[in-house]
Every structure is written in structure tokens, then in C-alpha cells.
Design a protein around this motif. Sequence first.
Motif, PDB file in Angstrom:
ATOM      1  N   LEU A 211      15.056  50.730  10.142  1.00 27.73           N
ATOM      2  CA  LEU A 211      14.857  50.231  12.169  1.00 27.73           C
ATOM      3  C   LEU A 211      15.377  50.691  12.590  1.00 27.73           C
ATOM      4  CD1 LEU A 211      16.824  46.726  10.583  1.00 27.73           C
ATOM      5  CD2 LEU A 211      14.258  46.709  10.834  1.00 27.73           C
ATOM      6  N   ILE A 212      15.104  50.956  13.600  1.00 29.67           N
ATOM      7  CA  ILE A 212      14.432  52.145  14.534  1.00 29.67           C
ATOM      8  C   ILE A 212      14.935  51.152  16.392  1.00 29.67           C
ATOM      9  CG2 ILE A 212      14.179  54.022  15.781  1.00 29.67           C
ATOM     10  CD1 ILE A 212      12.981  55.229  14.177  1.00 29.67           C
ATOM     11  N   HIS A 213      16.298  50.942  17.005  1.00 27.54           N
ATOM     12  CA  HIS A 213      16.425  49.986  17.822  1.00 27.54           C
ATOM     13  C   HIS A 213      15.944  50.804  18.912  1.00 27.54           C
ATOM     14  CE1 HIS A 213      17.775  47.540  21.120  1.00 27.54           C
ATOM     15  NE2 HIS A 213      18.929  47.113  19.819  1.00 27.54           N
ATOM     16  N   ARG A 214      15.110  50.340  19.760  1.00 30.49           N
ATOM     17  CA  ARG A 214      13.967  50.894  21.077  1.00 30.49           C
ATOM     18  C   ARG A 214      14.558  51.385  22.404  1.00 30.49           C
ATOM     19  NH1 ARG A 214       9.709  46.120  21.870  1.00 30.49           N
ATOM     20  NH2 ARG A 214      10.128  47.398  24.292  1.00 30.49           N
ATOM     21  N   LYS A 215      16.194  50.967  22.028  1.00 25.10           N
ATOM     22  CA  LYS A 215      17.269  51.072  23.254  1.00 25.10           C
ATOM     23  C   LYS A 215      16.394  51.013  24.884  1.00 25.10           C
ATOM     24  CE  LYS A 215      20.516  53.300  20.504  1.00 25.10           C
ATOM     25  NZ  LYS A 215      20.949  54.994  19.935  1.00 25.10           N
ATOM     26  N   HIS A 216      16.452  51.737  25.163  1.00 23.24           N
ATOM     27  CA  HIS A 216      15.526  52.440  26.488  1.00 23.24           C
ATOM     28  C   HIS A 216      14.113  52.109  27.101  1.00 23.24           C
ATOM     29  CE1 HIS A 216      16.794  56.487  25.245  1.00 23.24           C
ATOM     30  NE2 HIS A 216      15.646  56.896  26.091  1.00 23.24           N
ATOM     31  N   TRP A 217      13.157  52.720  25.694  1.00 21.49           N
ATOM     32  CA  TRP A 217      12.029  52.926  25.365  1.00 21.49           C
ATOM     33  C   TRP A 217      10.957  51.628  25.692  1.00 21.49           C
ATOM     34  CZ3 TRP A 217      13.463  55.914  20.884  1.00 21.49           C
ATOM     35  CH2 TRP A 217      14.189  57.265  21.088  1.00 21.49           C
ATOM     36  N   ASP A 339      17.567  43.621  20.850  1.00 16.70           N
ATOM     37  CA  ASP A 339      18.657  43.090  19.853  1.00 16.70           C
ATOM     38  C   ASP A 339      17.816  41.506  19.422  1.00 16.70           C
ATOM     39  OD1 ASP A 339      20.693  44.868  20.153  1.00 16.70           O
ATOM     40  OD2 ASP A 339      20.574  44.026  22.672  1.00 16.70           O
ATOM     41  N   SER A 340      16.662  41.314  20.604  1.00  9.26           N
ATOM     42  CA  SER A 340      16.611  39.837  19.983  1.00  9.26           C
ATOM     43  C   SER A 340      15.729  39.107  18.785  1.00  9.26           C
ATOM     44  CB  SER A 340      15.290  39.318  21.025  1.00  9.26           C
ATOM     45  OG  SER A 340      13.948  40.073  21.059  1.00  9.26           O
ATOM     46  N   ASP A 341      16.148  40.457  17.784  1.00  7.64           N
ATOM     47  CA  ASP A 341      15.261  40.696  16.833  1.00  7.64           C
ATOM     48  C   ASP A 341      15.464  40.468  15.397  1.00  7.64           C
ATOM     49  OD1 ASP A 341      12.648  41.334  17.729  1.00  7.64           O
ATOM     50  OD2 ASP A 341      12.675  43.076  17.702  1.00  7.64           O
ATOM     51  N   GLN A 342      17.385  40.235  15.811  1.00  8.68           N
ATOM     52  CA  GLN A 342      18.139  40.142  14.521  1.00  8.68           C
ATOM     53  C   GLN A 342      17.632  38.971  13.287  1.00  8.68           C
ATOM     54  OE1 GLN A 342      22.156  41.032  15.134  1.00  8.68           O
ATOM     55  NE2 GLN A 342      22.905  39.093  13.847  1.00  8.68           N
ATOM     56  N   ASN A 343      17.523  37.744  14.363  1.00  5.61           N
ATOM     57  CA  ASN A 343      17.668  36.484  13.381  1.00  5.61           C
ATOM     58  C   ASN A 343      15.747  36.641  12.225  1.00  5.61           C
ATOM     59  OD1 ASN A 343      19.812  35.421  14.030  1.00  5.61           O
ATOM     60  ND2 ASN A 343      18.280  34.399  15.061  1.00  5.61           N
ATOM     61  N   THR A 344      14.746  37.395  12.652  1.00  4.31           N
ATOM     62  CA  THR A 344      14.333  37.436  12.364  1.00  4.31           C
ATOM     63  C   THR A 344      13.807  38.192  11.489  1.00  4.31           C
ATOM     64  OG1 THR A 344      12.674  36.854  14.634  1.00  4.31           O
ATOM     65  CG2 THR A 344      11.398  37.831  12.468  1.00  4.31           C
ATOM     66  N   ILE A 345      14.561  39.466  11.651  1.00  5.48           N
ATOM     67  CA  ILE A 345      14.947  40.439  10.537  1.00  5.48           C
ATOM     68  C   ILE A 345      15.948  40.084   9.733  1.00  5.48           C
ATOM     69  CG2 ILE A 345      15.972  42.903  10.803  1.00  5.48           C
ATOM     70  CD1 ILE A 345      13.016  43.319  11.006  1.00  5.48           C
ATOM     71  N   SER A 346      16.765  39.525   9.508  1.00 10.83           N
ATOM     72  CA  SER A 346      17.086  38.524   8.998  1.00 10.83           C
ATOM     73  C   SER A 346      16.804  37.365   7.911  1.00 10.83           C
ATOM     74  CB  SER A 346      18.513  37.467   8.994  1.00 10.83           C
ATOM     75  OG  SER A 346      19.653  37.273   8.373  1.00 10.83           O
ATOM     76  N   ARG A 347      15.813  37.273   8.835  1.00 10.24           N
ATOM     77  CA  ARG A 347      14.842  36.275   7.606  1.00 10.24           C
ATOM     78  C   ARG A 347      14.029  36.911   6.576  1.00 10.24           C
ATOM     79  NH1 ARG A 347      11.793  32.980  11.926  1.00 10.24           N
ATOM     80  NH2 ARG A 347      10.487  31.737   9.824  1.00 10.24           N
ATOM     81  N   ILE A 348      13.488  38.093   7.038  1.00  7.29           N
ATOM     82  CA  ILE A 348      12.781  38.924   6.192  1.00  7.29           C
ATOM     83  C   ILE A 348      13.446  39.326   5.539  1.00  7.29           C
ATOM     84  CG2 ILE A 348      11.411  41.000   6.338  1.00  7.29           C
ATOM     85  CD1 ILE A 348      10.882  40.105   9.481  1.00  7.29           C
TER      86      ILE A 348
END
Length: 443
Positions: A211-217, A339-348
Amino acid sequence: MNSLNKDIMRIAGFKSLTSVQSQVLEQINKNRDMIVRSATGTGKTHAFLFALCEKINFNVQETQALILAPTRELAMQIFEFSKDLRKVDESITIDLAIGGMDNSRLKRKIEKQPHILIATPGKMLDILSWNTLRVDTIKMLILDEMDMIFDYGFSEEINSIASRLLDSTQFLLFSATLPRSLEPFIKKYLNHPIEIHATEERMKPRIEFSLIHRKHWDLNEAVTEVLRSIEPLLAVVFANRKEEVSEIAQRLRENGFECLEIHGDISDRERKQTISRLRSGQVRYIVATDLAARGIDLPEISHVINANLPAHDISFFMHRAGRTGRSGREGYCITLVTDSDQNTISRIRNQNNVSFKFKRIQQHVIVDARPFFNFERRHRRLDPEIQAKLKRKNVKVKPRYKKKHKNEIEKLMRHKRREIIRDDIRRQKKERNKERQKSMQDL
């Protein structure tokens, strides 16, 4: 195994059968329907090609096997594999029927009743409307990537095709997964099917998930930065929408990456040219929608990059990842997240037993990062105000009081949730401003 299959094994360079191939061959002559579950890259295509060679009488010129695939690319791929049969015996006739073909030419081929017909569901319905193909001679119906066929909304077409076949036709369903949506079809058309769930240790994909956080990109910048940081043999970038695919591809070309696009808007000629260029090794980068997630079988794919998580169905995450690490090879699946992807990643993570590594990009190198998602199960502590409302004595109350009391608690909880969301938005804005200031200082 008959002599034809032994010759095919020799020509195709098989030293031994995979688990799925040996199990299908063991059961095929019992004349029972089959449901075969096996991971991508374990030899499913040859499993059903071997099976039909056991059943078809190639001395009789009639269509005896129908193979349906969800995408043109996958149908073309099966057709390429099936050429091994013709290398053994040139009298075997195999035809491919997909969208974009010249219908008058295809009709002439179909009229000759090829031994094996490989088609997509929509094109097969066209063929049936021409009344040129005899369906009463079909002994086997093979549905490849059955779950994908239903995911793409071909259930009506498949039902229409299946209903025209004889009751004695043997159904073989091949799929990586077996979702509940297939149950009505299985109950309607399959009679006491044999279920095969094949595992193959030496063929299991070895994929590193990062996992790589997009941050400001933005999306395009993030994908470009990832590709600058890797040296792939062949990389596939997945995005949810064809507009995103085109934008990412355009940005990559501007930055010197020669890449190909695969999505619903490219023409049939462009599709064939794309596949041809990929197979010849001319291009190292592909940008695609999920249409290609299981439509291309290229063992050379070393990296899968998810520009974003699948929007319609998270099961497509594993379908995307399954493009790399084929046949026991090592592969890398890199996912860009916010940040909004945490729940989806947790489900996967929980549904597929996937272990993710946290990474970041530093001077065009992917390095380890501190965890930016917390996967530990958190116990919610109730707000004291809500707790006080819940702790009331068990006494007789006026009519409708309980309902009123419940509504008050729900209203209070909604208010608290909104406060948490507002605080989180403020925190994210501060973090983005800090990152922006830092990036300005670095220039």
C-alpha cells in the motif's frame, strides 16, 4: 488419457498435469456435470481442452463442444491454446466467434459445423439466430470464468443458450470463485454435479501486496511516481473508469512511458493490435479497466498497480492481483490509497487473508513506511452523554416513551458522528497543508 492428449502434452511441453487437469480427466468419463474451482494460472484452459479431447469424436464432422468466455480477449486466448489440437491433428476444426468479425464470412465457417466453437455469449446468440449451427450435436458446454460471465451481466444470454441444448449435454463450469449469484443457474441446468476444488502448491501465486498513500498527489501523478520507482518486466495499471485510463495513459506518455490502453471504447482492430504488441514484448506498460482483469493471460506480468480500488465490487481486487505471480512466479501488487480507503482495505485483508506492507516513495525508490492504517479491531467507547441516557432504571413508563427515548439516543449519536467527521476533515486539511508547505520548501 487418450493418445491425442498425450500428443498435446508433448507439443505443449507439459512434463506433468496440474492438480485441476488430473482431477478433471479423472472425472470426465463419468458423464456428469462439473463445477471446477481453481485459482488463476493453475492450468484451467488445458484442463477443459484435455477433457473435450476425451469426449469428442473427431471422425464425425459436427459441432460437439461449445466454449463460452466472458470477453473477446479471453476467447481469443482460448483459441490460441486450442491450436495445439490442430498441431496434433489438422483435421480437427475449431472456430472463433467474437464481436467485430465479418458475419458473412463467419456464417460460411459455422455452416461447416466445426468440431469446437469458441465464442462470447452475445456473439453466440447472434449465431443461434442465423439457424446455421446444429445445437443437437453439442455434447459439452464449457463456461470459462463463469463468475465473471455473471459479473458482466451475461446471465440472460447464458440462460438462453443453455435452454436450447439437449438435456444430455454435459456442463463444465470453470471459475476462480463460486458466488451465490450462480446458484439459480446451477440448480436449473446442472444435475448432481461433481465439484472439484483444486489447489496446486507449486502453481500458487507468490504476490507481495503493498500500500502506498497518495498524500498530495493526484491519481495521474501517483501512478507516474510508482512507475518511476520500479523496473517491471510488464506492468498493468488498473483504474475504474475508461476516462481515468485515458488520462493516466496520456500523463505516462508525456513522461516518456510507452503504454497501451485497454477499455471498452477501443475498436476490435485496436484490441488485436494491442494483444499482438504485448505478446511480442514491444511494450512494458498497460493501463486498463476491469474489463481486462481476467481477459489477458500474460505470464510475464511482474507488477499490478491499482490506481484506485475497484468501485463496483471489491472481489475484483483479487482478480486484478491475479494477473501477476502466475504459475508460481513472484509478483507485486501495489495499491494507491487515501485515508478513505481504510475500511475497504480492511475488508479485502480479512476476506482474502492478504497481508499488506506499508510503503512510500523516496527519491524514486519504494521503501518501507510507518503503518498509516490501523487494522486492529477497535472497541467503541460510548460517549458519556450517551451512556447516561442508556443507564436508566427499569421502571414503568408512559406510552411511546421508549420510542421517544430511542430516537433521542439516535439523534445524539448522529450529532456525535458528525462532530467526529468534522474533526477528521480539519485534521486532513492540516496534514495536506503541511505536506504542501514541505513540498514547496523542497523545490
